[in-house]
Design an enzyme around this catalytic site. Structure first.
Site, PDB file in Angstrom:
ATOM      1  N   HIS A  17       0.813  -1.213   0.000  1.00 23.48           N
ATOM      2  CA  HIS A  17       0.000   0.000   0.000  1.00 23.48           C
ATOM      3  C   HIS A  17       0.846   1.262   0.000  1.00 23.48           C
ATOM      4  CE1 HIS A  17      -2.965  -2.925   0.674  1.00 23.48           C
ATOM      5  NE2 HIS A  17      -3.844  -2.214   1.346  1.00 23.48           N
TER       6      HIS A  17
ATOM      7  N   HIS B 159       2.478  -4.430   9.229  1.00 22.55           N
ATOM      8  CA  HIS B 159       3.896  -4.384   8.889  1.00 22.55           C
ATOM      9  C   HIS B 159       4.676  -3.874  10.081  1.00 22.55           C
ATOM     10  CE1 HIS B 159       3.833  -5.321   4.579  1.00 22.55           C
ATOM     11  NE2 HIS B 159       2.705  -4.657   4.518  1.00 22.55           N
TER      12      HIS B 159
ATOM     13  N   ASP C  57       9.526  -1.507   7.935  1.00 19.58           N
ATOM     14  CA  ASP C  57       9.029  -1.664   6.565  1.00 19.58           C
ATOM     15  C   ASP C  57       8.461  -0.351   6.032  1.00 19.58           C
ATOM     16  OD1 ASP C  57       9.692  -4.329   6.669  1.00 19.58           O
ATOM     17  OD2 ASP C  57       7.719  -4.951   7.404  1.00 19.58           O
TER      18      ASP C  57
END
Length: 608
Positions: free
Chosen positions: A480, A521, A525
């Site tokens: 995303h 996440h 990340d």
């Protein structure tokens, strides 16, 4: 047949005007427009608008042929025309409707676009080089609707058929009645010449005169005859209507006078018998049933007129929108034919990215969640609220997708849809390639709820066939932040709304926090995505050819004389001739033609 039945009959189709016939004679390439100074607003003049502009005509060598500006040897008096009514040269008839208020544009015209046009309705001055190609510099000072003898709905009104008297409303008046012969009128009047010289100073005491007795110049009387009580207006009167009167002396060199008039009051005077023996002067208006009836009927008539006008406006704008969509589709299809391989490769890489992510899922081994500073600072939303970050990303994706297709419907545009998506897919592919390398080289225990120990999906069973692997059911899944940052960075460069740019960065930050709070996440990340995507976009943007800016690139009306290589250079923002004039130019009628099939797209001065 009564009036109602008559109104229901189908109306005859509007006949083609002389101006429409003249426009059909325009040859591609005979008229080009260079934007010297952009104007303000989104609207442009249309038929029925009065336009006020300065005009300076020069040869291609820069020698001034004629001008209305003082600094170029003119008298400083701007030109006033009404589109669709005034007699104009073909180049200005086609060019002025593409301008905005305050804009200065240079029109390069072939002889047939000005006074050398066959059966041109405007005669050229005696020594005018009508057989030469010329530059017409136009400064559009103002424009507004104009209609004969109207003073309520429109800003301008035409008080004479030959446009010799035009009124500009400053303040609306009261009531519906206007003075006529032999009414007695009180008005505050001042006057200046077209060049700004004061002719008649404003006095506090109103000037009293009898309508129809030639006590004021004819043009001024015609203009006052369209005004209501307490209305304030500027009346532009040309030479032929400047008659002598007790109010003021008219100099021989005056071409136009601007009267500022405030209609204080007027008294209705009637000759009851028609022979002067019985004169009625109305001192005060009555309040009987007749006045109420007239007011009611007038209001009903105005409402019907407004509804009819609104219907015509919607119909006209819908027609324009459909033409704009069709022309944009044709242009984008041409670009798609040249760039389909890049788009296909980008979409194929999205699929490969999904396959790579599924492969990681097969070899994933669940384990304990690693310690993360973001998990300490941000409370966990929980599995039931994980949809929030998905919803935010969906809004970002749809908004960006709609923005890339805005050239199909918006008049103001800056990008080509096919070219912007080629660029976006290039950014995405580069970022996703690095991401695939990262999650294959370092395998951490997944922290999402379906990847934790005890979940049925923490380990995917060995596939029974290759088809099971190839038929993945998600492509974007957990990338995303890559998509969001690429979208935000792209709009940052090619978008034009500052508030939307700021909002994009706020949403990107919010989505980062939601991803960590949803435990989808690790914080590292998200942080890595922030600086990696920015670096990739920065370096790729330097390497890729710059997109053509639709507000400045000059594309001739016809491409018959251009080679395929020249078309390619133009689409990439490069000029064909390095010695050519580099001033920003746009097609005069808001159209860009591609190849030889008459394809065109709207060209505007602002991005979406």
């Amino acid at each position: 047949m009564d009036t109602t039945e008559q109104n229901r009959l189908p109306k005859k189709k509007k006949s083609e005007t002389e101006d429409d016939k003249r426009r059909k004679k325009i040859v591609p390439g005979s008229l080009l427009k260079a934007l010297v100074r952009p104007g303000g607003g989104e609207s442009s003049p249309v038929d029925g608008d009065q336009v006020i502009y300065h005009r300076t005509v020069r040869t291609l060598d820069g020698v001034v042929v004629e001008s209305t500006k003082l600094e170029c040897g003119g008298r400083g008096l701007p030109i006033r025309d009404v589109l669709g009514k005034s007699k104009m040269i073909l180049g200005l008839l086609e060019g002025i409707p593409t301008m905005h208020k305050g804009e200065i544009a240079m029109f390069k015209m072939k002889p047939e676009m000005h006074y050398a046009e066959k059966d041109c309705p405007v005669s050229a001055p005696g020594d005018f080089p009508k057989d030469d190609e010329l530059h017409f510099e136009i400064e559009l000072l103002d424009f507004a609707k104009a209609k004969a003898r109207s003073h309520h709905e429109l800003r301008y009104s035409i008080a004479s058929d030959d446009l010799g008297v035009v009124k500009k409303i400053l303040n609306e008046g009261e009531g519906w009645e206007s003075p006529r012969e032999p009414y007695e009128v009180k008005a505050r009047i001042s006057a200046i010449s077209g060049g700004g010289q004061v002719i008649l100073s404003r006095k506090e005491e109103p000037y009293f005169f009898t309508f129809g007795k030639s006590e004021v110049p004819e043009g001024l009387e015609i203009g006052i005859g369209t005004m209501a009580r307490k209305e304030k207006a500027v009346i532009y009167v040309r030479r032929q209507y400047l008659t002598e009167s007790p109010l003021m002396d008219i100099a021989q060199d005056l071409e136009e006078v601007h009267f500022e008039v405030e209609l204080v009051h007027f008294i209705q005077v009637r000759d009851m018998l028609g022979d002067g023996r019985l004169i009625k002067r109305r001192i005060q208006d009555g309040r009987d049933q007749f006045e109420i009836l007239v007011w009611s009927e007038r209001r009903e008539w105005k409402l019907k007129k407004i509804n009819k006008r609104m219907t015509l406006y919607i119909r006209r704008e819908a027609s324009k929108l459909w033409k704009r969509v069709c022309s944009e589709i044709t242009t984008e299809i041409g670009l798609l034919a040249e760039n389909w391989n890049y788009l296909l490769a980008g979409l194929l890489c999205q699929y490969i990215h999904g396959l790579a992510a599924r492969g990681v899922h097969y070899i994933h081994r669940p384990g304990p969640t690693l310690q993360d500073l973001g998990y300490i600072l941000l409370p966990e939303l929980g599995q039931d609220k994980g949809y929030i970050s998905e919803s935010v990303f969906t809004c970002v994706f749809i908004s960006f997708l709609l923005w890339t297709f805005h050239p199909f419907i918006m008049k103001s545009k800056k990008i080509y849809t096919v070219l912007i998506w080629c660029r976006v897919l290039a950014f995405l592919v580069a970022c996703q390639f690095l991401r695939v390398i990262t999650f294959y080289s370092t395998q951490l225990p997944g922290l999402n709820y379906h990847c934790r120990e005890g979940s049925e999906l923490a380990r995917l069973p060995r596939p029974h066939s290759v088809l099971e692997v190839l038929l993945i059911n998600y492509l974007i899944f957990s990338s995303h932040m890559i998509f969001t940052l690429v979208f935000v960075l792209t709009y940052q460069k090619y978008g034009s709304k500052r508030i939307l740019k700021l909002l994009g960065w706020v949403i990107a930050i919010l989505q980062s926090l939601l991803i960590v709070a949803s435990r989808k996440h690790y914080t590292v990340d998200v942080v890595v995505a922030w600086y990696t995507v920015n670096l990739v976009v920065f370096f790729l943007d330097k390497k890729l050819p710059e997109l053509p800016d639709r507000t400045t690139v000059l594309l001739p009306l016809s491409s018959k004389d251009r080679t395929k290589e020249e078309n390619h250079n133009l689409l990439n923002g490069n000029g064909v001739d390095p010695t050519a004039d580099r001033r920003p130019r746009a097609q005069v009628n808001g159209k860009i033609y591609e190849d030889s099939n008459g394809v065109h797209t709207d060209n505007a001065t602002n991005g979406a």
